[in-house]
Scaffold this active site. Structure first.
Site, PDB file in Angstrom:
ATOM      1  N   ASP A 126       0.848  -1.191   0.000  1.00 18.05           N
ATOM      2  CA  ASP A 126       0.000   0.000   0.000  1.00 18.05           C
ATOM      3  C   ASP A 126       0.889   1.249   0.000  1.00 18.05           C
ATOM      4  O   ASP A 126       1.946   1.259  -0.626  1.00 18.05           O
ATOM      5  CB  ASP A 126      -0.898  -0.062   1.243  1.00 18.05           C
ATOM      6  N   HIS A 159      -3.390   6.027   4.111  1.00 22.12           N
ATOM      7  CA  HIS A 159      -4.211   4.928   3.633  1.00 22.12           C
ATOM      8  C   HIS A 159      -3.678   3.573   4.108  1.00 22.12           C
ATOM      9  O   HIS A 159      -4.418   2.736   4.644  1.00 22.12           O
ATOM     10  CB  HIS A 159      -4.285   4.956   2.107  1.00 22.12           C
ATOM     11  N   SER A 334     -11.377  -0.595   0.002  1.00 22.17           N
ATOM     12  CA  SER A 334     -10.048  -0.620   0.606  1.00 22.17           C
ATOM     13  C   SER A 334     -10.107  -0.909   2.099  1.00 22.17           C
ATOM     14  O   SER A 334      -9.163  -1.447   2.678  1.00 22.17           O
ATOM     15  CB  SER A 334      -9.334   0.722   0.404  1.00 22.17           C
TER      16      SER A 334
END
Length: 483
Positions: A126, A159, A334
């Site tokens: 990621d 994220h 996600s």
């Protein structure tokens, strides 16, 4: 559990593919390398590829056409852009009253009393992970940064930290497997995204399969909360190599409301779509669906406050807030995928063989929508009960007059909810176990209850208790055939 209805939600932006690429990935020995507009040439020895970067997408397209016809080239493809959302976070000064409402709906609190994921490593491929986040301390392994090409996979976007927290946080917030280890692999740079080559390299490194770059802490599960809109042979090859090594790949389906993106759409990948709603679950409009999703988990909805607690129904986890450790709400597939990755860690920690984990998670999901597998929810909502070991799995099933399964549901902590029964049609309802978890119910040695013949109207419900007794296995039921 109430079956989800169609719902409206904010359209997510977590995956933003479709940008023309200026870079090509080439394997082989081209007789002539097109030089018009060529800005950079670099070797990718771990992937046995060369990356060619051109000044414009049009020059890259022309070079690709030339290289495709070159007999010395065995592969040429775009180094396609891969993106994940770096700007949908809602930072929180204090944690909301509703907290992580999704764990309760998926059955995790009861599961944590038995198993918490110790001994399992999950890679987060990621934007990296904030290595100093207090909720993740003790659960982070040394990682790798394929954006900068070093050993510092620190996250400045948030994220990846959010994803990692949903897997293995153990502080103010909790992950699905709070004693599992997280392997941070940085392949994306926030809003700038990344490329297929970096994702492929990070994926292979996470499984200790990247040529020339050993990884002393290979993962058993790899989470990919990212995507691109077109099939790419380099990415597909990396996924296949990782799967051949016995590693489970879990990927988000995407957030543009269309079909599943890649790598979620690749064969063998455990593709995860999203649900929202802490009170009445529904599938938000952003969640990609269609052929491909295998499971659903909660991705939240930042445009709804269904439980009226004053906070949007997002997914709470660790995050990077103004450059420092914090917490935030996000929404998207996600956020759903790492819940499944964490559940996979629990199943592995319970002693299930790696090649059976995917099937166990799918078989033990809560069926949603139309009966059995469907293109909206796959097998259904993730159930942490998949990690229960040492006891036979029990199902409640309904048979029609022809002896076919028309509805079924797993029993969790002694309770069940059998929904979607055909109205005004007699059915036989009973409970039965699957002692060896092979999808064949009521084999010799399993337990089975006496059936009840019932007929329901569309608005009727009933509560039935069952007493299980050993069966001789004369009439086993194939659960897989019902799906």
């Amino acid at each position: 559990m109430t079956s989800p209805a169609s719902g409206l939600a904010l359209r997510g932006t977590a995956l933003r593919p479709g940008v023309p690429s200026r870079a090509l990935l080439v394997r082989g020995q081209p007789q002539v390398t097109p030089s018009g507009g060529l800005e950079r040439r670099e070797g990718l020895p771990g992937l046995k590829l060369t990356r060619l970067v051109y000044a414009t997408p049009e020059q890259a397209r022309q070079a690709r056409a030339s290289l495709t016809a070159d007999p010395g080239v065995t592969l040429v493809t775009d180094d396609a852009p891969v993106h994940t959302d770096g700007g949908r976070a809602v930072p929180l000064g204090t944690l909301p009253a509703g907290g992580q409402w999704f764990w309760r709906l998926e059955g995790f609190p009861a599961t944590w009393e038995r198993i918490r994921g110790a001994g399992v490593t999950v890679a987060v491929v990621d934007t990296g992970v904030l290595l100093a986040h207090p909720d993740l301390q003790g659960n982070l392994l040394p990682g790798r940064d394929f954006v900068e090409g070093d050993d510092d996979p620190n996250d400045t976007d948030g994220h990846g930290t959010h994803v990692a927290g949903l897997i293995a946080a153990h502080g103010q917030v909790t992950g699905a497997a709070p004693e599992a280890k997280v392997l941070p692999v940085r392949v994306l740079s926030g809003e700038e995204g990344g490329s297929v080559a970096d994702v492929a390299a990070g994926l292979l490194w996470a499984a200790n399969r990247l040529d020339g770059q050993p990884n002393p802490h290979p993962a058993q599960v790899i989470n990919l909360s990212l995507g691109t809109d077109e099939f790419n042979p380099v990415l597909a090859e990396a996924v296949q190599r990782v799967q051949a090594a016995g590693v489970l790949v879990v990927a988000a389906t995407g957030n543009d409301g269309g079909a599943p993106l890649y790598p979620a759409a690749l064969p063998g990948v455990l593709a995860v779509t999203a649900l929202a709603g802490p009170s009445v679950p529904y599938q938000p409009s952003y969640a990609n669906r269609g052929p491909g999703p295998r499971l659903a988990a909660f991705g939240g909805d930042l445009g709804s406050d269904q439980d009226k607690n004053g906070e949007m129904d997002g997914i709470l986890s660790t995050d990077v807030v103004r450059g420092a450790a914090g917490h935030a709400l996000r929404m998207g597939t996600s956020m759903a995928a790492p819940q499944v990755s964490g559940a996979a860690a629990l199943v592995l920690a319970g002693g299930v063989a790696p090649d059976r984990v995917k099937a166990v998670l799918e078989r033990r999901a809560w069926d949603l929508g139309v009966r059995g597998f469907d293109e909206s929810y796959g097998w259904g909502l993730l159930s942490a009960d998949a990690a229960k070991t040492g006891a036979p799995r029990t199902y409640v099933v309904a048979l029609n007059g022809a002896g076919q399964i028309v509805a079924f549901t797993p029993v969790v902590d002694g309770g069940y909810c059998l929904a979607n029964l055909p109205p005004n049609e007699p059915v036989q309802v009973f409970a039965v176990t699957d002692g060896d978890d092979d999808g064949l119910l009521g084999e010799a040695g399993d337990l089975r209850a006496a059936p009840r013949t019932l007929s329901f109207t569309a608005a009727q419900d009933a509560a039935l208790d069952f007493t299980l007794a050993p069966t001789d296995g004369a009439q086993p039921l194939p659960l897989t055939g019902a799906r």
